[in-house]
Scaffold this active site. Sequence first.
Site, short mmCIF file in Angstrom:
data_model
loop_
_atom_site.label_atom_id
_atom_site.label_comp_id
_atom_site.label_asym_id
_atom_site.label_seq_id
_atom_site.Cartn_x
_atom_site.Cartn_y
_atom_site.Cartn_z
N GLU A 288 28.33 10.76 7.90
CA GLU A 288 28.01 12.17 8.09
C GLU A 288 26.51 12.42 7.95
O GLU A 288 25.98 13.37 8.50
CB GLU A 288 28.80 13.01 7.07
N HIS A 309 42.88 -11.45 6.68
CA HIS A 309 44.07 -11.84 7.44
C HIS A 309 44.38 -10.86 8.56
O HIS A 309 45.44 -10.91 9.16
CB HIS A 309 45.25 -12.00 6.49
N LYS A 423 36.67 22.07 14.58
CA LYS A 423 37.22 23.27 13.91
C LYS A 423 37.38 24.40 14.91
O LYS A 423 38.40 25.09 14.93
CB LYS A 423 36.28 23.72 12.79
O1 PA5 Z 1 29.97 16.63 2.99
C1 PA5 Z 1 30.32 17.71 3.42
O2 PA5 Z 1 29.57 18.68 3.42
C2 PA5 Z 1 31.71 17.92 3.95
O3 PA5 Z 1 32.44 16.75 3.94
C3 PA5 Z 1 32.44 18.96 3.11
O4 PA5 Z 1 32.47 18.52 1.78
C4 PA5 Z 1 33.87 19.18 3.62
O5 PA5 Z 1 33.84 19.57 4.95
C5 PA5 Z 1 34.56 20.24 2.78
O6 PA5 Z 1 33.85 21.43 2.81
P1 PA5 Z 1 34.10 22.55 1.74
O7 PA5 Z 1 33.80 22.02 0.39
O8 PA5 Z 1 33.19 23.65 2.14
O9 PA5 Z 1 35.56 22.94 1.84
#
Ligand code: PA5
Length: 446
Positions: A288, A309, A423
């Site tokens: 990310e 394996h 989303k």
């Molecule tokens: O690293 C990030 O920002 C994302 O993975 C969020 O943690 C994830 O989308 C969850 O978001 P939120 O905490 O707003 O529900």
Amino acid sequence: MNTTVKIDLRAAASFVDAASLTLWHEKAVNALVELESRKGAGNDFLGWINLPDTCTDAVRHELKTAAGKLSQGVDLVVVIGIGGSYLGAKAVVEALSHSFTALLPQRKHPLVLFAGQNISEDYHAELLEVLNTHSAACIVISKSGTTTEPAIAFRLIKQHLEEKYGKAGAKNRIVAITDKARGALRTLAEQEGYATFVIPDDVGGRFSVFTPVGLLPIAVAGFDIDALIEGAAGMAAHTAAKTHDNPAVQYAAARNALYAQGRKIEVLVNYTPKLHYVTEWWKQLYGESEGKAHKGLFPVGVDFTSDLHSMGQYLQEGERHLFETVVSVAQEKQTLAIPHDAQNLDQLNFLAGKRLCECNRMAELGTLLAHVDGGVPNLRLEIPALDEYHLGALLYFFEKACGVSGYMLGVNPFDQPGVEAYKKNMFALLNKPGFEAQGEALRKRI
Ligand code: PA5
């Protein structure tokens, strides 16, 4: 010299020459300077750098008190969250727990389960089935307070707790961790009177394991958050050094050097299933943070020797567009030797009396050499033991190296604009008000 995370680049040396590696080290030091100057891209999300120092005794005391209160008379705590709001806690709890903790006849602390990290109907229906026969509490975590998956799970768990314990009883079994002011979860928590903890504005989800997001569930599971933070604090000091022997600099330099040579995939390797979710956490952290502008190493993970394996053949002889980073634990907690067998039908008596960790170590060293011979560069990280202190150090090490590496790559490692696309489509297909036109357009394509 801090040796909590030792880095060994010898098994990559034949793939990157020393002179060019020195140049990559210089780039990494410059990126570290940029990171710590707090003037680079995403500099409003750098709160994680100082978390180990700002997580004071008083903060930890508050978290431990809340964990104790939530655990009273409870045998299950469901932690609701997704992505960065779940993977840190899951990684630490899995790494430190007994491998069969759910089956132990007696536990001093509640079993920590996770929900809202998917929207599988089976998963959540089966969780509710289990909750019917247990005394449960819940920690709901969402920084934005608007993420769909945890919001759906919380509706279900909240309803279950209220039906079982009444509204007042349920209230005492729920803690919300969210933004200090914004989002639906903050509004709901205030309206219902839940205990709450705040996720700092300047800490993104995947960098939040040393905030209440990670620390409260970890404390509930009975682990020592003081030692975790201490390990992270030691690593924070160690990785602040603007020198080539800083392990975060070395790791960021080596992975960028290999990437520049066409090694597009980094495979994180472990030799204990306890590290499986540390790998999942690492995948999110690097994927990310770096996967943007059509750039970035693709982070994948394998659990050895199991996956030798299944993936071993590809790793040994498949396309050479990857490298491995091995996370090795020097000392296991338990002691178990291979027994002698009078008949020796399996012909394993040559191993009789040897500990399993010795076999595992030889598997590790043998694999590393075989993969290097097969054309796969190997980086190796070693921690002395899998305990709170060294895990805190390892997670912080990866965070720091990630910030450095992202800047070297020329991306903003602290945002995630690409996560929004799915989303919007999901909302449109579910007929969320405001998404009608997009929904119509999408349905024509299905
Ligand atoms: O690293 C990030 O920002 C994302 O993975 C969020 O943690 C994830 O989308 C969850 O978001 P939120 O905490 O707003 O529900």
